[in-house]
Design a protein around this motif. Structure first.
Motif, mmCIF file in Angstrom:
data_model
loop_
_atom_site.group_PDB
_atom_site.id
_atom_site.type_symbol
_atom_site.label_atom_id
_atom_site.label_comp_id
_atom_site.label_asym_id
_atom_site.label_seq_id
_atom_site.Cartn_x
_atom_site.Cartn_y
_atom_site.Cartn_z
ATOM 1 N N LYS A 132 24.799 29.756 -11.456
ATOM 2 C CA LYS A 132 24.543 28.875 -12.581
ATOM 3 C C LYS A 132 24.653 29.671 -13.884
ATOM 4 C CE LYS A 132 21.269 25.479 -14.363
ATOM 5 N NZ LYS A 132 19.922 24.870 -14.207
ATOM 6 N N LYS A 133 25.559 29.249 -14.731
ATOM 7 C CA LYS A 133 25.813 29.960 -15.981
ATOM 8 C C LYS A 133 25.685 28.987 -17.149
ATOM 9 C CE LYS A 133 29.256 33.076 -18.041
ATOM 10 N NZ LYS A 133 30.582 33.711 -17.839
ATOM 11 N N GLU A 134 24.856 29.354 -18.134
ATOM 12 C CA GLU A 134 24.604 28.477 -19.272
ATOM 13 C C GLU A 134 24.675 29.259 -20.576
ATOM 14 O OE1 GLU A 134 21.499 25.140 -17.906
ATOM 15 O OE2 GLU A 134 20.794 27.173 -17.532
ATOM 16 N N MET A 135 25.021 28.538 -21.642
ATOM 17 C CA MET A 135 25.015 29.100 -22.987
ATOM 18 C C MET A 135 23.874 28.433 -23.760
ATOM 19 S SD MET A 135 27.928 29.014 -26.014
ATOM 20 C CE MET A 135 29.118 29.973 -25.093
ATOM 21 N N LEU A 136 22.981 29.236 -24.323
ATOM 22 C CA LEU A 136 21.837 28.732 -25.071
ATOM 23 C C LEU A 136 22.029 29.057 -26.555
ATOM 24 C CD1 LEU A 136 19.040 30.128 -22.718
ATOM 25 C CD2 LEU A 136 20.380 28.022 -22.463
ATOM 26 N N VAL A 137 21.952 28.039 -27.395
ATOM 27 C CA VAL A 137 22.160 28.207 -28.830
ATOM 28 C C VAL A 137 20.855 27.903 -29.547
ATOM 29 C CG1 VAL A 137 23.505 27.514 -30.846
ATOM 30 C CG2 VAL A 137 24.573 27.534 -28.571
ATOM 31 N N ASN A 138 20.279 28.914 -30.199
ATOM 32 C CA ASN A 138 19.019 28.780 -30.928
ATOM 33 C C ASN A 138 19.287 28.936 -32.421
ATOM 34 O OD1 ASN A 138 16.271 31.005 -31.568
ATOM 35 N ND2 ASN A 138 16.241 28.779 -31.680
ATOM 36 N N VAL A 139 19.304 27.794 -33.141
ATOM 37 C CA VAL A 139 19.569 27.823 -34.584
ATOM 38 C C VAL A 139 18.503 27.049 -35.361
ATOM 39 C CG1 VAL A 139 22.056 28.213 -34.445
ATOM 40 C CG2 VAL A 139 21.190 25.889 -34.241
ATOM 41 N N LEU A 140 17.321 26.901 -34.761
ATOM 42 C CA LEU A 140 16.251 26.176 -35.451
ATOM 43 C C LEU A 140 15.789 26.902 -36.709
ATOM 44 C CD1 LEU A 140 13.842 24.673 -32.750
ATOM 45 C CD2 LEU A 140 15.167 23.465 -34.483
ATOM 46 N N GLN A 141 15.755 28.244 -36.672
ATOM 47 C CA GLN A 141 15.370 29.020 -37.849
ATOM 48 C C GLN A 141 16.586 29.167 -38.765
ATOM 49 O OE1 GLN A 141 12.227 29.841 -38.338
ATOM 50 N NE2 GLN A 141 11.674 29.020 -36.332
ATOM 51 N N PRO A 142 16.510 28.688 -40.006
ATOM 52 C CA PRO A 142 17.691 28.744 -40.883
ATOM 53 C C PRO A 142 18.139 30.160 -41.220
ATOM 54 C CG PRO A 142 15.733 28.064 -42.119
ATOM 55 C CD PRO A 142 15.346 28.068 -40.665
ATOM 56 N N GLU A 143 17.222 31.151 -41.077
ATOM 57 C CA GLU A 143 17.574 32.527 -41.430
ATOM 58 C C GLU A 143 18.338 33.256 -40.326
ATOM 59 O OE1 GLU A 143 13.960 31.158 -43.513
ATOM 60 O OE2 GLU A 143 14.441 31.422 -41.385
ATOM 61 N N GLU A 144 18.300 32.715 -39.099
ATOM 62 C CA GLU A 144 18.862 33.460 -37.970
ATOM 63 C C GLU A 144 19.493 32.518 -36.953
ATOM 64 O OE1 GLU A 144 17.105 37.153 -35.566
ATOM 65 O OE2 GLU A 144 16.162 35.276 -34.942
ATOM 66 N N SER A 145 20.620 32.954 -36.401
ATOM 67 C CA SER A 145 21.268 32.232 -35.300
ATOM 68 C C SER A 145 21.330 33.165 -34.094
ATOM 69 C CB SER A 145 22.685 31.803 -35.689
ATOM 70 O OG SER A 145 22.666 30.945 -36.810
ATOM 71 N N ARG A 146 20.966 32.637 -32.916
ATOM 72 C CA ARG A 146 20.997 33.423 -31.683
ATOM 73 C C ARG A 146 21.693 32.628 -30.588
ATOM 74 N NH1 ARG A 146 15.105 35.480 -30.203
ATOM 75 N NH2 ARG A 146 14.748 33.226 -30.169
ATOM 76 N N ILE A 147 22.557 33.304 -29.839
ATOM 77 C CA ILE A 147 23.247 32.673 -28.726
ATOM 78 C C ILE A 147 23.139 33.596 -27.517
ATOM 79 C CG2 ILE A 147 25.452 31.827 -27.844
ATOM 80 C CD1 ILE A 147 26.244 31.137 -30.674
ATOM 81 N N ALA A 148 22.698 33.047 -26.402
ATOM 82 C CA ALA A 148 22.529 33.820 -25.175
ATOM 83 C C ALA A 148 23.369 33.220 -24.062
ATOM 84 C CB ALA A 148 21.053 33.856 -24.768
ATOM 85 N N ILE A 149 23.967 34.089 -23.248
ATOM 86 C CA ILE A 149 24.660 33.679 -22.030
ATOM 87 C C ILE A 149 23.760 34.090 -20.862
ATOM 88 C CG2 ILE A 149 26.745 33.825 -20.642
ATOM 89 C CD1 ILE A 149 27.241 32.694 -23.412
ATOM 90 N N VAL A 150 23.334 33.113 -20.081
ATOM 91 C CA VAL A 150 22.387 33.352 -18.995
ATOM 92 C C VAL A 150 23.052 33.013 -17.664
ATOM 93 C CG1 VAL A 150 20.139 32.731 -18.039
ATOM 94 C CG2 VAL A 150 20.439 32.839 -20.514
ATOM 95 N N GLU A 151 22.999 33.951 -16.713
ATOM 96 C CA GLU A 151 23.545 33.727 -15.376
ATOM 97 C C GLU A 151 22.411 33.809 -14.361
ATOM 98 O OE1 GLU A 151 26.794 36.253 -14.455
ATOM 99 O OE2 GLU A 151 27.884 35.839 -16.318
ATOM 100 N N ASN A 152 22.148 32.704 -13.697
ATOM 101 C CA ASN A 152 21.061 32.631 -12.707
ATOM 102 C C ASN A 152 19.744 33.145 -13.275
ATOM 103 O OD1 ASN A 152 22.800 31.605 -10.723
ATOM 104 N ND2 ASN A 152 23.420 33.654 -10.084
#
Length: 521
Positions: A2-22
């Motif tokens: 299971k592979k997913e991309m998580l996009v966290n942009v709730l904070q206007p000062e910072e953007s974070r993107i994570a690739i998670v596998e299992n």
């Protein structure tokens, strides 16, 4: 898997993107709005200085900081008017690939930088590396504009296939499709790895998008005078979906409504069949907490990296290089030192490759594996390390393992590492990680006081130090200070502070009229 991309942009000062596998964090991208990145942007710049000694020009491209343009990054049409010996590449119609900056091959047939440019010359440049520390951004005249499946390179004048696509049948098929599409003459295109198994319709759609974009860019170049921006790269979320997303990713979760809508609109244009994989995350629990990767992100900032079943990595980042040391710790295999070292190194090779991706470390990297006597084991660790690095998207060059267990490598550095983006040097230790003891600072203060007290006209000395140094002086140097006051006829007063660094020392001298006296230190 299971592979997913998580996009966290709730904070206007910072953007974070994570690739998670299992459930395991494999890739992490972080961008701060306060640390603007120019990589990928195209500018019409003006040459403001030329340095023949390093064969480079400094270009004002309108951002307040001049960029660095080396002769190896100057495209041929800028010096076609300059006569030079014909090379084998010239007879073939140009080199097969863009030369790497600084390489001997890339500069051997080029004129000197002072022949190509003069001060005030206008030049179309693209930022290929952000400035790091005191170094300005690195520029290139080899323009490339990425799409989903293709990269437009206006000066290439041919169609190519990414070197990462190693299957001969796939390469042959892609070349045939591009020949049938018939790109306009005079422009070059490279098929990206995402183009594998894509239909002619998909590639044609991407090509048409890039051609429309290039027409807009070409008009701006003709109409506007430098320095000025011509084209700006997309935001990090759009770039990551464009460059990283593939069929293996089951879902892209985005925690902000407007960003989700932008992503859906973008995917509708480039991947209409995949739009159902873009999902809005509206749970109360923050997305990174929900997937239990927040603590893992905190760990990757640590110098010490523990490994499962024992052993660890120690990662030290300096100005010039990164040193990674492998420690076996409590890890043991059948009380056999050689087998223990071999198995530990195999596990460390995979862990190092993951840490390089997560921390985005670049430049020269020296990996110190545990010494092994068996040549077969050394080659096995080297192969395991190369295999683990294959999934890295950065360009990597790796040397053979040395008899001492060292593997030297370079990794493409585009942006400052994650550590340099999130942290700053401690104002107390200035990034060294150590400070002087209270005793050391107190001894230095005493030397300065003796020097100042001997200066003619000084009747009062005020000393400002950290509280722990003040306590040491008051408790351990009281008698010496009283003797110094009596011998020099000076009044010495102390102010201890908690809001300064441990090594903070300020000494002010005054005469009998309370006027400051300048003392040569």
């Amino acid at each position: 898997m299971k592979k997913e991309m998580l996009v966290n942009v709730l904070q206007p000062e910072e953007s974070r993107i994570a690739i998670v596998e299992n459930g395991v964090l494999e890739e992490l991208y972080v961008e701060r709005n306060s640390q603007e990145s120019y990589v990928g942007n195209i500018y019409k710049g003006v040459v403001v200085n030329i340095e023949p000694s390093i064969q480079a020009a400094f270009v004002d491209f309108g951002v307040g900081r001049n960029g660095f343009l080396h002769i190896s990054d100057v495209e041929a049409h800028y010096f076609k008017h300059i006569a030079r010996p014909e090379s084998r590449d010239d007879r073939r119609g140009g080199p097969r690939s863009r030369p790497r900056p600084g390489s001997e091959r890339s500069v051997q047939n080029k004129p000197s930088i002072q022949e190509v440019f003069k001060r005030g010359s206008e030049v179309l440049v693209q930022v290929i590396k952000d400035g790091i520390g005191n170094k300005g951004p690195t520029l290139s005249t080899y323009i490339s504009i990425p799409g989903r499946y293709l990269v437009l390179m206006p000066t290439l004048q041919r169609v190519g296939v990414s070197r990462k696509i190693q299957d001969d049948d796939a390469r042959r098929k892609l070349r045939q499709i591009m020949q049938e599409i018939q790109p306009p003459p005079g422009l070059g295109f490279i098929v990206r790895t995402a183009g594998i198994d894509r239909s002619m319709v998909d590639l044609q759609r991407d090509l048409n998008y890039l051609l429309r974009l290039w027409k807009v860019i070409a008009k701006r170049v003709q109409k506007l005078s430098g320095p000025i921006d011509i084209y700006e790269e997309s935001d990090m979320m759009t770039r990551t979906i464009r460059d990283v997303y593939d069929n293996e990713i089951d879902a892209v979760w985005i925690d902000e409504k407007q960003a989700y809508e932008r992503a859906v609109e973008f995917v509708k244009n480039v991947l209409p069949k995949q739009v159902n994989r873009i999902k809005f995350y509206d749970e109360k629990d923050p997305i990174f907490h929900h997937y239990k990767i927040e603590k893992e992100i905190e760990k990757i900032q640590s110098r010490y990296v523990p490994l499962e079943r024992g052993g660890s990595l120690v990662i030290d980042q300096t100005e010039a290089l990164v040193a990674i040391d492998v420690n076996s710790g409590t890890f043991r295999v059948d009380n056999n030192a050689e087998e223990t070292a071999y198995q530990m190194n195999l596990r460390a090779a995979e862990a190092i490759a993951r840490q390089l991706r997560l921390r985005d470390l670049g430049g020269v990297i020296v990996n110190d594996f545990i010494d092994m006597k068996d040549e077969r084991h050394r080659r096995g660790v080297e192969k395991a390390f190369r295999d683990a690095l294959k999934r890295d998207r950065a360009r990597i060059k790796i040397l053979r393992i040395s008899p001492f267990g060292l593997i030297e490598m370079t990794r493409q550095r585009i942006r400052p590492s994650l550590r340099r983006s999130i942290y700053e040097d401690c104002p107390c230790c200035r990034g060294t990680g150590i400070v002087k003891t209270a005793e050391s600072v107190a001894i230095e203060v005493m030397r300065k006081l003796q020097s100042a007290a001997s200066f003619a006209g000084v009747t009062k000395i005020q000393v400002e130090v950290h509280q722990r140094v003040g306590n040491f002086l008051a408790n351990r140097k009281r008698k010496t200070l009283m003797e110094l006051e009596e011998a020099s006829k000076c009044l010495i007063t102390f102010e201890s502070r908690n809001d300064v660094g441990f090594e903070h020392t300020v000494i002010a001298c005054f005469n009998k009229d309370a006027a400051p006296v300048k003392v040569i230190d």
